[in-house]
Design a protein around this motif. Sequence first.
Motif, PDB file in Angstrom:
ATOM      1  N   ILE A   6       0.842  -1.208   0.000  1.00  0.00           N
ATOM      2  CA  ILE A   6       0.000   0.000   0.000  1.00  0.00           C
ATOM      3  C   ILE A   6       0.873   1.253   0.000  1.00  0.00           C
ATOM      4  N   LYS A   7       1.953   1.219   0.770  1.00  0.00           N
ATOM      5  CA  LYS A   7       2.860   2.362   0.825  1.00  0.00           C
ATOM      6  C   LYS A   7       3.512   2.596  -0.533  1.00  0.00           C
ATOM      7  N   THR A   8       3.900   1.527  -1.214  1.00  0.00           N
ATOM      8  CA  THR A   8       4.509   1.655  -2.535  1.00  0.00           C
ATOM      9  C   THR A   8       3.507   2.223  -3.541  1.00  0.00           C
ATOM     10  N   ILE A   9       2.271   1.741  -3.481  1.00  0.00           N
ATOM     11  CA  ILE A   9       1.232   2.249  -4.382  1.00  0.00           C
ATOM     12  C   ILE A   9       0.992   3.736  -4.133  1.00  0.00           C
ATOM     13  N   LEU A  10       0.933   4.133  -2.867  1.00  0.00           N
ATOM     14  CA  LEU A  10       0.712   5.550  -2.543  1.00  0.00           C
ATOM     15  C   LEU A  10       1.892   6.417  -2.973  1.00  0.00           C
ATOM     16  N   LEU A  11       3.116   5.894  -2.845  1.00  0.00           N
ATOM     17  CA  LEU A  11       4.292   6.657  -3.276  1.00  0.00           C
ATOM     18  C   LEU A  11       4.302   6.845  -4.789  1.00  0.00           C
ATOM     19  N   VAL A  12       3.940   5.804  -5.527  1.00  0.00           N
ATOM     20  CA  VAL A  12       3.874   5.925  -6.985  1.00  0.00           C
ATOM     21  C   VAL A  12       2.771   6.903  -7.382  1.00  0.00           C
ATOM     22  N   LEU A  13       1.620   6.807  -6.711  1.00  0.00           N
ATOM     23  CA  LEU A  13       0.519   7.733  -6.978  1.00  0.00           C
ATOM     24  C   LEU A  13       0.930   9.176  -6.689  1.00  0.00           C
ATOM     25  N   LEU A  14       1.666   9.372  -5.599  1.00  0.00           N
ATOM     26  CA  LEU A  14       2.131  10.711  -5.244  1.00  0.00           C
ATOM     27  C   LEU A  14       3.086  11.255  -6.303  1.00  0.00           C
ATOM     28  N   ALA A  15       4.000  10.425  -6.781  1.00  0.00           N
ATOM     29  CA  ALA A  15       4.956  10.878  -7.793  1.00  0.00           C
ATOM     30  C   ALA A  15       4.265  11.212  -9.109  1.00  0.00           C
ATOM     31  N   GLY A  51     -13.832  28.490 -23.711  1.00  0.00           N
ATOM     32  CA  GLY A  51     -14.288  28.411 -22.331  1.00  0.00           C
ATOM     33  C   GLY A  51     -14.470  26.978 -21.858  1.00  0.00           C
ATOM     34  N   VAL A  52     -14.922  26.096 -22.744  1.00  0.00           N
ATOM     35  CA  VAL A  52     -15.142  24.702 -22.378  1.00  0.00           C
ATOM     36  C   VAL A  52     -13.809  24.016 -22.083  1.00  0.00           C
ATOM     37  N   ALA A  53     -12.818  24.280 -22.911  1.00  0.00           N
ATOM     38  CA  ALA A  53     -11.508  23.658 -22.693  1.00  0.00           C
ATOM     39  C   ALA A  53     -10.885  24.137 -21.382  1.00  0.00           C
ATOM     40  N   GLU A  54     -11.035  25.401 -21.094  1.00  0.00           N
ATOM     41  CA  GLU A  54     -10.487  25.952 -19.851  1.00  0.00           C
ATOM     42  C   GLU A  54     -11.204  25.385 -18.635  1.00  0.00           C
ATOM     43  N   ARG A  55     -12.514  25.217 -18.728  1.00  0.00           N
ATOM     44  CA  ARG A  55     -13.285  24.617 -17.628  1.00  0.00           C
ATOM     45  C   ARG A  55     -12.882  23.170 -17.400  1.00  0.00           C
ATOM     46  N   ASN A  56     -12.702  22.422 -18.484  1.00  0.00           N
ATOM     47  CA  ASN A  56     -12.281  21.029 -18.355  1.00  0.00           C
ATOM     48  C   ASN A  56     -10.877  20.929 -17.768  1.00  0.00           C
ATOM     49  N   LEU A  57      -9.997  21.851 -18.162  1.00  0.00           N
ATOM     50  CA  LEU A  57      -8.649  21.870 -17.600  1.00  0.00           C
ATOM     51  C   LEU A  57      -8.696  22.189 -16.110  1.00  0.00           C
ATOM     52  N   ASN A  58      -9.587  23.099 -15.715  1.00  0.00           N
ATOM     53  CA  ASN A  58      -9.756  23.412 -14.294  1.00  0.00           C
ATOM     54  C   ASN A  58     -10.241  22.200 -13.515  1.00  0.00           C
ATOM     55  N   ARG A  59     -11.231  21.503 -14.064  1.00  0.00           N
ATOM     56  CA  ARG A  59     -11.763  20.312 -13.390  1.00  0.00           C
ATOM     57  C   ARG A  59     -10.711  19.234 -13.252  1.00  0.00           C
ATOM     58  N   LEU A  60      -9.936  19.019 -14.308  1.00  0.00           N
ATOM     59  CA  LEU A  60      -8.881  18.001 -14.271  1.00  0.00           C
ATOM     60  C   LEU A  60      -7.806  18.376 -13.259  1.00  0.00           C
ATOM     61  N   THR A  61      -7.452  19.650 -13.205  1.00  0.00           N
ATOM     62  CA  THR A  61      -6.442  20.109 -12.257  1.00  0.00           C
ATOM     63  C   THR A  61      -6.919  19.920 -10.820  1.00  0.00           C
ATOM     64  N   VAL A  62      -8.161  20.253 -10.546  1.00  0.00           N
ATOM     65  CA  VAL A  62      -8.709  20.089  -9.195  1.00  0.00           C
ATOM     66  C   VAL A  62      -8.771  18.613  -8.821  1.00  0.00           C
ATOM     67  N   THR A  63      -9.166  17.751  -9.756  1.00  0.00           N
ATOM     68  CA  THR A  63      -9.236  16.314  -9.488  1.00  0.00           C
ATOM     69  C   THR A  63      -7.861  15.744  -9.166  1.00  0.00           C
ATOM     70  N   VAL A  64      -6.861  16.128  -9.946  1.00  0.00           N
ATOM     71  CA  VAL A  64      -5.500  15.647  -9.691  1.00  0.00           C
ATOM     72  C   VAL A  64      -4.975  16.195  -8.371  1.00  0.00           C
ATOM     73  N   ALA A  65      -5.319  17.437  -8.046  1.00  0.00           N
ATOM     74  CA  ALA A  65      -4.890  18.021  -6.773  1.00  0.00           C
ATOM     75  C   ALA A  65      -5.519  17.296  -5.586  1.00  0.00           C
ATOM     76  N   ILE A  66      -6.780  16.897  -5.723  1.00  0.00           N
ATOM     77  CA  ILE A  66      -7.437  16.142  -4.649  1.00  0.00           C
ATOM     78  C   ILE A  66      -6.791  14.773  -4.493  1.00  0.00           C
ATOM     79  N   LEU A  67      -6.470  14.110  -5.608  1.00  0.00           N
ATOM     80  CA  LEU A  67      -5.779  12.820  -5.538  1.00  0.00           C
ATOM     81  C   LEU A  67      -4.405  12.969  -4.886  1.00  0.00           C
ATOM     82  N   TRP A  68      -3.706  14.051  -5.230  1.00  0.00           N
ATOM     83  CA  TRP A  68      -2.388  14.310  -4.646  1.00  0.00           C
ATOM     84  C   TRP A  68      -2.504  14.504  -3.130  1.00  0.00           C
TER      85      TRP A  68
END
Length: 82
Positions: A6-15, A51-68
């Motif tokens: 689990i620690k290895t999986i979390l470290l890879v996910l973090l990287a 505007g749609v592309a920028e909104r999607n980029l914002n959503r993707l950035t927030v999702t990745v930040a939450i995962l991080w």
Amino acid sequence: MDLSLIKTILLVLLAVTSLLLVLLVLLHKGRGGGLSDMFGGGVSSSASASGVAERNLNRLTVTVAILWGASCVGLGILERML
């Protein structure tokens, strides 16, 4: 499941999420008056993304930040348990 796995999986996910987050933040359009203008961000303001592309980029950035953040918290909890 073994805790070291689990620690290895979390470290890879973090990287992976760290690198992806840096890339996604750099893809954002500059809002003016910062480092983005120093590197030519002010010149390309007329050729901005839709505007749609920028909104999607914002959503993707927030999702990745939450995962991080979740992987950071998970690693912290795991370190407390070990």
